[in-house]
Design a protein around this motif. Structure first.
Motif, PDB file in Angstrom:
ATOM      1  N   CYS A 110     -23.608 -10.191 -68.479  1.00 41.30           N
ATOM      2  CA  CYS A 110     -22.873 -10.317 -69.691  1.00 41.30           C
ATOM      3  C   CYS A 110     -21.837 -11.338 -69.292  1.00 41.30           C
ATOM      4  CB  CYS A 110     -22.710  -9.426 -70.768  1.00 41.30           C
ATOM      5  SG  CYS A 110     -23.948  -9.367 -71.369  1.00 41.30           S
ATOM      6  N   GLY A 111     -21.186 -11.330 -67.883  1.00 38.25           N
ATOM      7  CA  GLY A 111     -20.259 -11.808 -66.811  1.00 38.25           C
ATOM      8  C   GLY A 111     -18.670 -10.868 -67.219  1.00 38.25           C
ATOM      9  N   ALA A 112     -19.443  -9.750 -67.749  1.00 37.98           N
ATOM     10  CA  ALA A 112     -17.857  -8.325 -67.415  1.00 37.98           C
ATOM     11  C   ALA A 112     -18.135  -7.482 -67.019  1.00 37.98           C
ATOM     12  CB  ALA A 112     -16.641  -9.020 -69.087  1.00 37.98           C
ATOM     13  N   ASP A 113     -18.805  -6.611 -66.244  1.00 42.36           N
ATOM     14  CA  ASP A 113     -20.018  -5.743 -66.572  1.00 42.36           C
ATOM     15  C   ASP A 113     -19.978  -4.802 -65.083  1.00 42.36           C
ATOM     16  OD1 ASP A 113     -21.659  -7.304 -68.673  1.00 42.36           O
ATOM     17  OD2 ASP A 113     -22.298  -7.910 -67.443  1.00 42.36           O
ATOM     18  N   ASP A 114     -19.814  -3.298 -65.809  1.00 42.10           N
ATOM     19  CA  ASP A 114     -19.983  -2.324 -64.594  1.00 42.10           C
ATOM     20  C   ASP A 114     -21.166  -1.523 -64.706  1.00 42.10           C
ATOM     21  OD1 ASP A 114     -19.035  -1.604 -66.565  1.00 42.10           O
ATOM     22  OD2 ASP A 114     -17.429  -0.521 -65.423  1.00 42.10           O
ATOM     23  N   VAL A 115     -21.549  -1.146 -63.830  1.00 38.72           N
ATOM     24  CA  VAL A 115     -22.732  -0.204 -63.491  1.00 38.72           C
ATOM     25  C   VAL A 115     -22.191   1.801 -62.911  1.00 38.72           C
ATOM     26  CG1 VAL A 115     -24.036  -0.734 -61.889  1.00 38.72           C
ATOM     27  CG2 VAL A 115     -25.573   1.030 -63.850  1.00 38.72           C
ATOM     28  N   VAL A 116     -21.865   2.855 -63.420  1.00 36.86           N
ATOM     29  CA  VAL A 116     -21.771   3.712 -62.467  1.00 36.86           C
ATOM     30  C   VAL A 116     -23.280   4.651 -63.129  1.00 36.86           C
ATOM     31  CG1 VAL A 116     -20.592   5.543 -62.834  1.00 36.86           C
ATOM     32  CG2 VAL A 116     -19.896   3.179 -63.516  1.00 36.86           C
ATOM     33  N   LEU A 117     -23.452   4.597 -61.596  1.00 32.49           N
ATOM     34  CA  LEU A 117     -24.804   5.982 -61.708  1.00 32.49           C
ATOM     35  C   LEU A 117     -24.391   7.262 -60.872  1.00 32.49           C
ATOM     36  CD1 LEU A 117     -26.150   3.166 -61.623  1.00 32.49           C
ATOM     37  CD2 LEU A 117     -27.306   4.122 -59.117  1.00 32.49           C
ATOM     38  N   ARG A 118     -25.022   7.998 -61.670  1.00 32.86           N
ATOM     39  CA  ARG A 118     -24.186  10.051 -61.926  1.00 32.86           C
ATOM     40  C   ARG A 118     -25.139   9.787 -61.073  1.00 32.86           C
ATOM     41  NH1 ARG A 118     -25.278  14.278 -65.022  1.00 32.86           N
ATOM     42  NH2 ARG A 118     -25.787  13.063 -66.381  1.00 32.86           N
ATOM     43  N   SER A 119     -24.796  11.121 -59.723  1.00 33.28           N
ATOM     44  CA  SER A 119     -26.145  12.208 -58.976  1.00 33.28           C
ATOM     45  C   SER A 119     -26.248  12.968 -59.600  1.00 33.28           C
ATOM     46  CB  SER A 119     -25.602  12.190 -57.911  1.00 33.28           C
ATOM     47  OG  SER A 119     -26.025  12.770 -56.900  1.00 33.28           O
TER      48      SER A 119
END
Length: 522
Positions: A110-119
């Motif tokens: 979408c052009g303004a994204d981030d993703v966070v992976l929690r262990s």
């Protein structure tokens, strides 16, 4: 020089960055030949090097995830290692084939994204020492890679607008981007005692090590130290959040090859997740009416324990310690997943509500309403049930990722006076000025590992061609900076339209038209 021509095993790749990753090489010696290119396609004398591919030896780590499949990020079935926090419909994860096999691909759609992976496994220090290693290309041009160490179980922390003031107590963030390495705690940003510039390729995997010692924190890129700080954690175990942010305003993809930790504490429970949409995606005031939208009871049947987890971006006047969950006719306390989470507007705070066992059974197929209440305002980023004791066996299929294809360089434009001063978007109609055209290959290379070269471009002012520039004197180019002197005395003052048309080296492909608005004043 603005680009490089790389040749090996009968293949050719044109790139704009001085770091290149060659995938799929056989286990033998290879000769690689490199020529630099100028903006007009002229090549240098080749430089040749030979070598054999090998996987670098890694430090002994108690815990590793090499992402040979996507099983570790599928939380809807037992056995996942990570919770994935991202905008649904905008972030897709898959394990690609071919040269990228064995890597986790994250597509920002979408052009303004981030993703966070929690262990789910907690990072553990032993006598103040510990190491986290990650191999990824997420810190490439215009991107950002964050390592958060949190003394709690938050899914997200901080704020994009002000990360220094928005971290929970005891948290440490290491942020890597084009601007360098930042080390941030809840007390503020540490000025690293040692900082060394590091070159990163576009679409190229790099190894990052975050090393804790009793004296502080060191950051390594490809085994070379790039930052050192006296930041010492107040905790011995923490949750690791791995955050990846794509270039703003652009669909992109990053890859994660491996994450490892020197010592961990495994989770006490094996959980599955069930995505849950609240009745409204904001915090309701205590007396506001709630819509009759709730959660299905089906995933709770047979559970021994369940909790609802939600992450809220706080608005003005919102106290995360004073929020509640309305579940049907119940009011349940919401507790910050990390103690000491800041009550600051713009901060992301994860909240947890333990569900009473008697809601796991009953005749009603759904529990409604399902809303968050509290004083102040807040936007709900995500919410889901974390369930213990059920064992679904059906895993969701991985989404199909877009086909990657080389793109032409990105076009930007600037107006400059004859002395080089930036004029912004306004120039005089009565005096010459310079039109600076920048063909930037960095993001194009990030999209597909190489760049679609160009044989030239045309410049138009109000749909009238005013210049044609060839860029293939000895072969097509991948970009560069070009300056043209303009004397627009025939144009009336006011709004004007400038456009650049790029012509690809492959004449079977379409040209690319980029348009800009400027103003001429008398």
């Amino acid at each position: 020089m603005t680009g490089y021509e790389v040749q090996w095993d009968g293949q050719t790749r044109l790139v704009g960055r001085p770091v290149v990753q060659l995938d799929g090489l056989g286990n033998r010696e290879h000769e690689v030949q490199v020529r630099s290119m100028d903006p007009f396609g002229r090549r240098s004398v080749p430089v040749r090097v030979t070598g054999m591919p090998s996987r670098a030896a890694r430090s002994a780590l108690e815990y590793t995830d090499e992402f040979d499949s996507t099983d570790s990020v599928h939380a809807e079935v037992p056995g996942s290692r990570w919770h994935v926090s991202g905008y649904r419909g905008c972030v897709d994860l898959n394990s690609p084939g071919g040269a990228k096999h064995g890597q986790l691909a994250v597509q920002f759609g979408c052009g303004a994204d981030d993703v966070v992976l929690r262990s789910r496994a907690a990072f553990r220090l032993v006598s103040g020492n510990g190491r986290l290693t990650a191999v990824t290309d997420a810190a490439g041009p215009r991107g950002q890679l964050n390592f958060d160490f949190v003394p709690g179980t938050s899914d997200r922390i901080g704020s994009r607008s002000d990360p220094v003031a928005s971290l929970p107590a005891g948290a440490i963030r290491v942020s890597i981007s084009d601007s360098g390495v930042r080390i941030i705690t809840d007390h503020g940003e540490f000025t690293p005692s040692a900082v060394r510039p590091a070159t990163r390729g576009s679409g190229t995997l790099h190894k990052f090590d975050i090393v804790f010692t009793p004296a502080g924190l060191q950051v390594f890129q490809d085994d070379s130290m790039v930052a050192e700080s006296s930041a010492v954690p107040s905790w011995t175990t923490s949750t690791v959040l791995l955050g990846m942010i794509g270039p703003p305003g652009r669909r992109s993809r990053v890859h994660l090859d491996m994450v490892g930790m020197s010592a961990v504490v495994q989770p006490a429970e094996q959980v599955v997740e069930f995505a849950t949409a609240l009745g409204v995606q904001r915090v309701l005031r205590p007396q506001e009416n709630a819509p009759g939208i709730g959660v299905s009871r089906q995933p709770l049947i047979g559970a021994t324990k369940a909790r609802l987890r939600t992450t809220v971006t706080l608005g003005a006047g919102t106290d995360p310690a004073g929020m509640t969950l309305q579940l049907a006719d119940r009011t349940l306390p919401l507790v910050p997943a990390t103690p000491g989470s800041p009550a600051r507007a713009g901060a992301d705070v994860t909240l947890v509500a333990e569900l009473p066992p008697d809601v796991f059974t009953g005749e009603a197929p759904a529990l409604s309403p399902l809303v968050i209440r509290g004083q102040g305002t807040g936007a709900v980023l995500e919410s889901y049930l974390e369930i213990v004791g059920t064992a679904p066996t059906e895993r969701s299929p991985d989404p199909e990722l877009d086909q990657r294809a080389p793109a032409m360089p990105t076009v930007t434009m600037a107006l400059r006076g004859v002395n080089g001063v930036d004029l912004g978007k306004i120039a005089s109609a009565n005096a010459p000025f310079q039109l600076e055209i920048n063909l930037d290959p960095a993001l194009s290379q990030r999209d597909a590992d190489d760049v679609q070269p160009v044989r030239g471009f045309e410049v138009f002012l109000n749909e009238r061609r005013i210049a044609a520039v060839p860029t293939d004197l000895e072969g097509p180019a991948v970009g560069g900076v070009y300056r043209l002197t303009m004397s627009p005395t025939d144009e009336l003052p006011g709004a004007q339209t400038l456009a650049v048309r790029l012509h690809p080296a492959d004449q079977q492909k379409q040209s690319q038209w980029t348009q800009f608005e400027i103003s001429l004043i008398s």
